[in-house]
Design a protein around this motif. Sequence first.
Motif, PDB file in Angstrom:
ATOM      1  N   ASN A 324       2.845  -8.709   0.401  1.00  0.00           N
ATOM      2  CA  ASN A 324       2.599  -8.852  -0.850  1.00  0.00           C
ATOM      3  C   ASN A 324       1.864  -7.933  -1.617  1.00  0.00           C
ATOM      4  O   ASN A 324       1.932  -7.414  -2.763  1.00  0.00           O
ATOM      5  N   ILE A 325       0.955  -7.269  -0.782  1.00  0.00           N
ATOM      6  CA  ILE A 325      -0.183  -6.122  -1.276  1.00  0.00           C
ATOM      7  C   ILE A 325       0.422  -4.838  -0.517  1.00  0.00           C
ATOM      8  O   ILE A 325       0.377  -4.585   0.557  1.00  0.00           O
ATOM      9  N   PRO A 326       0.894  -3.819  -1.202  1.00  0.00           N
ATOM     10  CA  PRO A 326       1.229  -2.518  -0.829  1.00  0.00           C
ATOM     11  C   PRO A 326       0.202  -1.826   0.072  1.00  0.00           C
ATOM     12  O   PRO A 326      -0.953  -1.736  -0.490  1.00  0.00           O
ATOM     13  N   TYR A 327       0.546  -1.140   1.066  1.00  0.00           N
ATOM     14  CA  TYR A 327      -0.743  -0.379   1.755  1.00  0.00           C
ATOM     15  C   TYR A 327      -0.833   0.873   1.127  1.00  0.00           C
ATOM     16  O   TYR A 327      -0.194   1.359   0.342  1.00  0.00           O
ATOM     17  N   LYS A 328      -2.070   1.267   1.293  1.00  0.00           N
ATOM     18  CA  LYS A 328      -2.446   2.551   0.472  1.00  0.00           C
ATOM     19  C   LYS A 328      -2.804   3.579   1.320  1.00  0.00           C
ATOM     20  O   LYS A 328      -3.680   3.373   2.493  1.00  0.00           O
ATOM     21  N   CYS A 329      -2.321   4.915   1.302  1.00  0.00           N
ATOM     22  CA  CYS A 329      -2.460   5.795   2.244  1.00  0.00           C
ATOM     23  C   CYS A 329      -2.870   7.234   1.396  1.00  0.00           C
ATOM     24  O   CYS A 329      -2.229   7.538   0.393  1.00  0.00           O
ATOM     25  N   PHE A 330      -3.988   7.576   1.842  1.00  0.00           N
ATOM     26  CA  PHE A 330      -4.556   8.610   1.033  1.00  0.00           C
ATOM     27  C   PHE A 330      -5.658   9.376   1.879  1.00  0.00           C
ATOM     28  O   PHE A 330      -5.948   9.068   2.995  1.00  0.00           O
ATOM     29  N   ALA A 331      -5.584  10.802   1.535  1.00  0.00           N
ATOM     30  CA  ALA A 331      -6.745  11.435   2.194  1.00  0.00           C
ATOM     31  C   ALA A 331      -7.967  11.708   1.277  1.00  0.00           C
ATOM     32  O   ALA A 331      -7.904  11.660   0.145  1.00  0.00           O
ATOM     33  N   GLU A 332      -9.094  11.547   1.747  1.00  0.00           N
ATOM     34  CA  GLU A 332     -10.593  11.807   0.983  1.00  0.00           C
ATOM     35  C   GLU A 332     -11.020  13.243   1.227  1.00  0.00           C
ATOM     36  O   GLU A 332     -10.873  13.744   2.088  1.00  0.00           O
ATOM     37  N   ASP A 333     -11.600  13.602  -0.189  1.00  0.00           N
ATOM     38  CA  ASP A 333     -12.180  14.821  -0.317  1.00  0.00           C
ATOM     39  C   ASP A 333     -13.316  14.849  -1.082  1.00  0.00           C
ATOM     40  O   ASP A 333     -13.363  13.962  -1.945  1.00  0.00           O
ATOM     41  N   TYR A 334     -14.138  15.865  -0.927  1.00  0.00           N
ATOM     42  CA  TYR A 334     -15.193  15.921  -2.191  1.00  0.00           C
ATOM     43  C   TYR A 334     -15.040  17.474  -2.746  1.00  0.00           C
ATOM     44  O   TYR A 334     -14.600  18.207  -2.396  1.00  0.00           O
ATOM     45  N   ALA A 335     -15.385  17.299  -4.255  1.00  0.00           N
ATOM     46  CA  ALA A 335     -15.169  18.632  -5.033  1.00  0.00           C
ATOM     47  C   ALA A 335     -16.408  18.629  -5.919  1.00  0.00           C
ATOM     48  O   ALA A 335     -16.477  17.565  -6.490  1.00  0.00           O
ATOM     49  N   LYS A 336     -16.884  19.800  -6.295  1.00  0.00           N
ATOM     50  CA  LYS A 336     -17.858  19.952  -7.235  1.00  0.00           C
ATOM     51  C   LYS A 336     -17.257  20.518  -8.584  1.00  0.00           C
ATOM     52  O   LYS A 336     -16.177  21.253  -8.640  1.00  0.00           O
TER      53      LYS A 336
END
Length: 510
Positions: A324-336
């Motif tokens: 029912n709910i699609p899987y979420k795939c992402f990479a995390e990062d930080y930026a100024k």
Amino acid sequence: MITMVDKNRILISYYRESENISSISCRLKISRQTVRKYIFEHEDLYGKEQAKLQIENGLSSKPKYDSSGRLKRRLTDEVSESILKCLSENKEKRSKGLHKQQMKKIDIYEYLLEQGYNIGYTTVCNYIRGLVKSEKESFIKQLYSPGDAAEFDWGDVKLYIAGKLLTLNMAAFTSAYSNHRWAKLFYRQDTLAFSQSHIDYFEYLQGAHRELVYDNMRVAIRKFVGHNIKEPTIALLELSNYYKFDFRFCNIRKGNEKGHVERSVEYVRRKSFSRNLDFKDISEANLHLLKVLNNLNNKGQQLSENKTANELFEDEKKHLYQTNIPYKCFAEDYAKVDKYSVIILFGNRYSVPDFLVGKLLEVKIFAEKIDIYYNKEFVCSHVRNYGAHAWVLDINHYLTTLSRKPGALKGSLVFSQVEEKVKNLYNDYFTDDSRGFIELLKYCKDKNIDFDMLEKAIEKLKQISPLDINKDKILMIIDKNKSPETKQDTDSETYKFAQTMLNELTTIFN
């Protein structure tokens, strides 16, 4: 047309029944010249003395015809030129590295039919075979149950995107039971694209197969342990756990072990992009690809009693694992955020609202987009750019700064990236009033007014006051057109001024 049976009757009647040529011709309704021809041919071969004794040999051979001087009625010069044109385009594609998107014989045949030529597929094949050499690949047919397995593979596709030739990567899935095909284009063949392709495929199917089959691709295999054991990547394990499917890898250089998708990559790429190469962006190319896939899935299949892939998939659908709910795939990062109110990600710059200058933001990187957060709250989203040193800007992120510096609007990079209809609005009515244009955009952004409503207000204002169109009059029309349920900001100076002008214009119009 004379058949072997007719020839046999002629020889038997003449040699065994001693029937004359005229009688045979009359009885069998075959011309005397034809009857005489086969008798003389038989006697020339064995001699008159031995012809009757060797009659058995004559009976075992088919009638022969001299077709060397026969004209090809349907393979006209126009048809030949069209075929040669297609082959010439194939040659040009090979020179540009587009050999996988050449037109095959069946594509050329379908193209000729579309052009209105009445010709047979065999005629086309024979003509092309006389011009070029072809190679055929062998596959081994397997038997599968509904929902058993789907096969995955990558294929590269070269297309002109916005006039630039790019090599895109096509993720292709094929159901082993129904031969149902699905594919999508990505800029890269990386882990995020690999995961996103599975997420989109399972969402499209509304379910997942029991097993997925892969070859030895880096995005699926983390490392080899010994000769035969392969360790999957974390991305594949996470997908497998979430969608509850098992996976299997082919042996090295054994593409025939997943022959469905090996064939599908080549087939889908050729059917979709052998004639269509130019697209505005990758989204337009994917829409075209999905349309072609739908047509292919609606074609009858000879090996499945002429049932279509869509019909077979309807039987298969109930055997899939439902999600029912699609899987979420992402990479995390930080930026100024720098002084231009942009963050830098993989060498490209993406705008954020100008009040965030100097702040550290959290970025979630997907295969096709990036989502930006500040203090865990969503800020904005951008379509991911795979270029080099590109600036992806949204004018709504700079409205506060531009309201203080309206003179910077016209020559700004952000203005060059707005939609053409927004540029036309500025050029038609606000070239001498940049501040009014910025305030109009800011008002529409704050009140969630879309551009269609803005255009309708301008069209209505043209009927009332075509020679004097400005920000205040446009806002006046927008406020008047708002539904009664919409709460008006009656205390604002803009609203009061607009209401006054509305009353004056109404009096003049009446």
